[in-house]
Design a protein around this motif. Structure first.
Motif, PDB file in Angstrom:
ATOM      1  N   THR A 166       0.862  -1.186   0.000  1.00 26.15           N
ATOM      2  CA  THR A 166       0.000   0.000   0.000  1.00 26.15           C
ATOM      3  C   THR A 166       0.892   1.228   0.000  1.00 26.15           C
ATOM      4  O   THR A 166       1.378   1.650   1.040  1.00 26.15           O
ATOM      5  CB  THR A 166      -0.865   0.025   1.274  1.00 26.15           C
ATOM      6  OG1 THR A 166      -1.334  -1.300   1.512  1.00 26.15           O
ATOM      7  CG2 THR A 166      -2.039   0.950   1.121  1.00 26.15           C
ATOM      8  N   TRP A 167       1.140   1.773  -1.171  1.00 26.09           N
ATOM      9  CA  TRP A 167       2.031   2.936  -1.252  1.00 26.09           C
ATOM     10  C   TRP A 167       1.236   4.200  -0.992  1.00 26.09           C
ATOM     11  O   TRP A 167       0.119   4.340  -1.476  1.00 26.09           O
ATOM     12  CB  TRP A 167       2.664   3.035  -2.648  1.00 26.09           C
ATOM     13  CG  TRP A 167       3.565   1.885  -2.972  1.00 26.09           C
ATOM     14  CD1 TRP A 167       3.287   0.842  -3.794  1.00 26.09           C
ATOM     15  CD2 TRP A 167       4.883   1.676  -2.487  1.00 26.09           C
ATOM     16  NE1 TRP A 167       4.357  -0.020  -3.851  1.00 26.09           N
ATOM     17  CE2 TRP A 167       5.355   0.472  -3.051  1.00 26.09           C
ATOM     18  CE3 TRP A 167       5.726   2.382  -1.620  1.00 26.09           C
ATOM     19  CZ2 TRP A 167       6.617  -0.041  -2.799  1.00 26.09           C
ATOM     20  CZ3 TRP A 167       6.985   1.868  -1.371  1.00 26.09           C
ATOM     21  CH2 TRP A 167       7.416   0.668  -1.951  1.00 26.09           C
ATOM     22  N   GLU A 219       0.008   7.910  -1.616  1.00 25.45           N
ATOM     23  CA  GLU A 219      -0.129   8.720  -2.822  1.00 25.45           C
ATOM     24  C   GLU A 219       1.028   9.725  -2.834  1.00 25.45           C
ATOM     25  O   GLU A 219       1.203  10.471  -1.875  1.00 25.45           O
ATOM     26  CB  GLU A 219      -1.474   9.455  -2.761  1.00 25.45           C
ATOM     27  CG  GLU A 219      -1.980   9.992  -4.082  1.00 25.45           C
ATOM     28  CD  GLU A 219      -2.205   8.895  -5.111  1.00 25.45           C
ATOM     29  OE1 GLU A 219      -1.902   9.158  -6.278  1.00 25.45           O
ATOM     30  OE2 GLU A 219      -2.659   7.790  -4.743  1.00 25.45           O
ATOM     31  N   GLU A 278       4.453   8.316   5.722  1.00 31.47           N
ATOM     32  CA  GLU A 278       4.196   9.067   4.500  1.00 31.47           C
ATOM     33  C   GLU A 278       4.695  10.510   4.614  1.00 31.47           C
ATOM     34  O   GLU A 278       5.383  11.019   3.726  1.00 31.47           O
ATOM     35  CB  GLU A 278       2.681   9.048   4.229  1.00 31.47           C
ATOM     36  CG  GLU A 278       2.282   9.824   3.021  1.00 31.47           C
ATOM     37  CD  GLU A 278       0.787   9.645   2.702  1.00 31.47           C
ATOM     38  OE1 GLU A 278       0.129   8.811   3.366  1.00 31.47           O
ATOM     39  OE2 GLU A 278       0.310  10.332   1.798  1.00 31.47           O
ATOM     40  N   THR A 329       0.238  -4.329   3.075  1.00 33.24           N
ATOM     41  CA  THR A 329      -0.123  -4.759   1.725  1.00 33.24           C
ATOM     42  C   THR A 329      -1.631  -4.663   1.590  1.00 33.24           C
ATOM     43  O   THR A 329      -2.357  -4.740   2.570  1.00 33.24           O
ATOM     44  CB  THR A 329       0.290  -6.216   1.478  1.00 33.24           C
ATOM     45  OG1 THR A 329      -0.202  -7.014   2.547  1.00 33.24           O
ATOM     46  CG2 THR A 329       1.783  -6.360   1.385  1.00 33.24           C
ATOM     47  N   ARG A 330      -2.049  -4.478   0.365  1.00 38.29           N
ATOM     48  CA  ARG A 330      -3.499  -4.467   0.183  1.00 38.29           C
ATOM     49  C   ARG A 330      -3.924  -5.826  -0.348  1.00 38.29           C
ATOM     50  O   ARG A 330      -3.119  -6.557  -0.923  1.00 38.29           O
ATOM     51  CB  ARG A 330      -3.917  -3.350  -0.767  1.00 38.29           C
ATOM     52  CG  ARG A 330      -3.185  -3.355  -2.065  1.00 38.29           C
ATOM     53  CD  ARG A 330      -3.391  -2.018  -2.778  1.00 38.29           C
ATOM     54  NE  ARG A 330      -2.345  -1.805  -3.756  1.00 38.29           N
ATOM     55  CZ  ARG A 330      -2.292  -2.407  -4.934  1.00 38.29           C
ATOM     56  NH1 ARG A 330      -3.221  -3.248  -5.284  1.00 38.29           N
ATOM     57  NH2 ARG A 330      -1.301  -2.165  -5.764  1.00 38.29           N
ATOM     58  N   GLU A 387      -6.103  -7.296  -5.789  1.00 36.99           N
ATOM     59  CA  GLU A 387      -7.308  -6.832  -6.465  1.00 36.99           C
ATOM     60  C   GLU A 387      -7.852  -7.892  -7.405  1.00 36.99           C
ATOM     61  O   GLU A 387      -7.149  -8.804  -7.812  1.00 36.99           O
ATOM     62  CB  GLU A 387      -6.990  -5.556  -7.243  1.00 36.99           C
ATOM     63  CG  GLU A 387      -7.052  -4.345  -6.331  1.00 36.99           C
ATOM     64  CD  GLU A 387      -6.203  -3.218  -6.874  1.00 36.99           C
ATOM     65  OE1 GLU A 387      -5.872  -3.239  -8.072  1.00 36.99           O
ATOM     66  OE2 GLU A 387      -5.859  -2.322  -6.075  1.00 36.99           O
TER      67      GLU A 387
END
Lengths: 244, 170
Positions: A20-21, A23, B26, B80-81, B84
């Motif tokens: 999950t980077w 944005e 982030e 991690t997602r 999809e």
């Protein structure tokens, strides 16, 4: 249990897209603001030189400090978007001229006209022009019967956002200012020189165009034009003024 | 300046991803990447045309991120997602395989996050950003011959972290 390296490596390669980077933020405005703040602190004159010469110094590190007279000249060249001119002390570091200059892909006049968002100009009196397209830069080439290039005209929209071109002048070349259509231009005569540009992937590329080494650089409307010709300034100016 | 903005925009996603793997945050990754671009601007004179700009820039990003990470040995989780829906092709995995892959991804992400920031950077540059060995040498500031041993050291630590998890698992 211990995985063999190649298996683990394959898993890691697959992991990248699964993470999950965050944005990514647009850093350009903040970076520019900080560089501008640095400029205010540093003295605008000197800063203008650094801004003008920074990417050129990739090739010619140190030469600016060695040539104080050139500093002012480089600052003055700021008026020509997309073009940087710099002189190096020695030609040794220059790559040898490419046998075939990298001009882009060969296209027809109509294809080039459809591909670029501006109206490019061409010498109406020259027949059998070869047309090359590299991104949004159009290059027109005219060859002598021997196959050698005798005239080369490159044009692109001279906004710095899109393109960076730099000429690195070896000691055997001369530069003088000329006026074309009321705008400042430059005539570079002598040894072949190198062009630096930014490719679409953000890598800095260079090539050396093999010609007689005489180049006219100028602006016309929103375009920056580079004309290379194995002739003298008078003829180059005639060609430049005849472009329609 | 405008030309440099263009360079920043072309490389900023890469820079922020690498900084994010090192820092696990982030906001900090953005700060580190921004700082790296400012430093890179003033250091442009040391870049040699013809070299990989991306690799040269990554060396600055990595240094900046590592300096910020140095203060603490941060353990982070690289989330991690869930895979999809990749139903477009015949090769779509069975639901079971997809769950296994997602679990394995989470496991790897956690193990990677437990490594030292320095090792995380090596792995991110090689496997996520796919730098060549030559580019790796520039980005790590080492000789090309040293890249392999740096990588294999990071991999072996990762393998250690993975097997630790396994021992804890029932």
């Amino acid at each position: 249990m211990s995985l063999p390296d190649d298996r683990l490596e394959a898993e890691l390669s697959a992991l990248g897209p699964m993470l999950t980077w965050p944005e990514p933020g647009d850093l350009a405005p903040a970076v520019s603001e900080r560089l501008r703040a640095g400029r205010r602190a540093w003295g605008s004159r000197r800063w203008a030189l650094v801004a003008a010469a920074a990417l050129v110094l990739l090739l010619a590190a140190g030469s600016l400090t060695a040539l104080p007279g050139l500093r002012r000249a480089v600052a003055d060249w700021l008026g020509l978007p997309g073009v940087r001119v710099e002189r190096v002390e020695s030609g040794r570091d220059l790559p040898s001229p490419a046998a075939t200059p990298e001009l882009g892909s060969r296209v027809s006049l109509a294809e080039a006209a459809a591909a670029v968002p501006y109206n490019f100009v061409r010498p109406k009196s020259v027949r059998n022009l070869e047309v090359y397209l590299d991104g949004e830069a159009v290059t027109l080439v005219s060859r002598a019967p021997s196959g050698d290039i005798e005239l080369l005209i490159t044009q692109f929209e001279g906004t710095l956002d899109r393109e960076l071109v730099a000429k690195v002048l070896p000691p055997g070349s001369r530069l003088r200012g000329v006026v074309i259509g009321g705008r400042q231009g430059y005539w570079i005569a002598g040894d072949p020189h190198t062009v630096l540009y930014l490719d679409p992937f953000g890598e800095i590329r260079e090539n050396t165009v093999r010609l007689a080494g005489n180049t006219l650089l100028w602006q016309r409307g929103g375009l920056t034009l580079r004309l290379e010709v194995g002739a003298d300034l008078r003829r180059a100016l005639l060609i430049a003024r005849s472009l329609k | 300046m405008d030309a440099y903005e263009e360079l920043v925009r072309l490389h900023q996603a890469l820079a922020q991803r690498v900084a994010y793997v090192v820092l696990g945050s982030e906001a900090e990754a953005q700060d580190a990447a921004q700082e790296a671009f400012v430093k890179a601007y003033y250091a442009l004179g040391s870049f040699r045309a013809g070299a990989s700009f991306r690799a040269w820039l990554m060396a600055i990003v990595r240094n900046e991120a590592l300096n910020r990470a140095r203060s603490a040995s941060r353990r982070t989780t690289l989330a991690t997602r869930v895979a999809e829906d990749r139903s477009s092709g015949a090769a779509a995995p069975t639901p079971e395989a997809a769950i296994l892959a997602a679990e394995r991804g989470a496991e790897l992400g956690a193990a990677l996050g437990s490594l030292a920031p320095r090792d995380r950077a090596v792995i991110a540059l090689r496997y996520f950003e796919e730098l060549s060995e030559k580019e790796m040498a520039v980005a790590l500031g080492c000789r090309p011959g040293t890249v392999k041993s740096r990588l294999s050291r990071a991999l072996s630590k990762l393998r250690g972290a993975l097997s630790e998890d396994e021992e804890v698992a029932p």
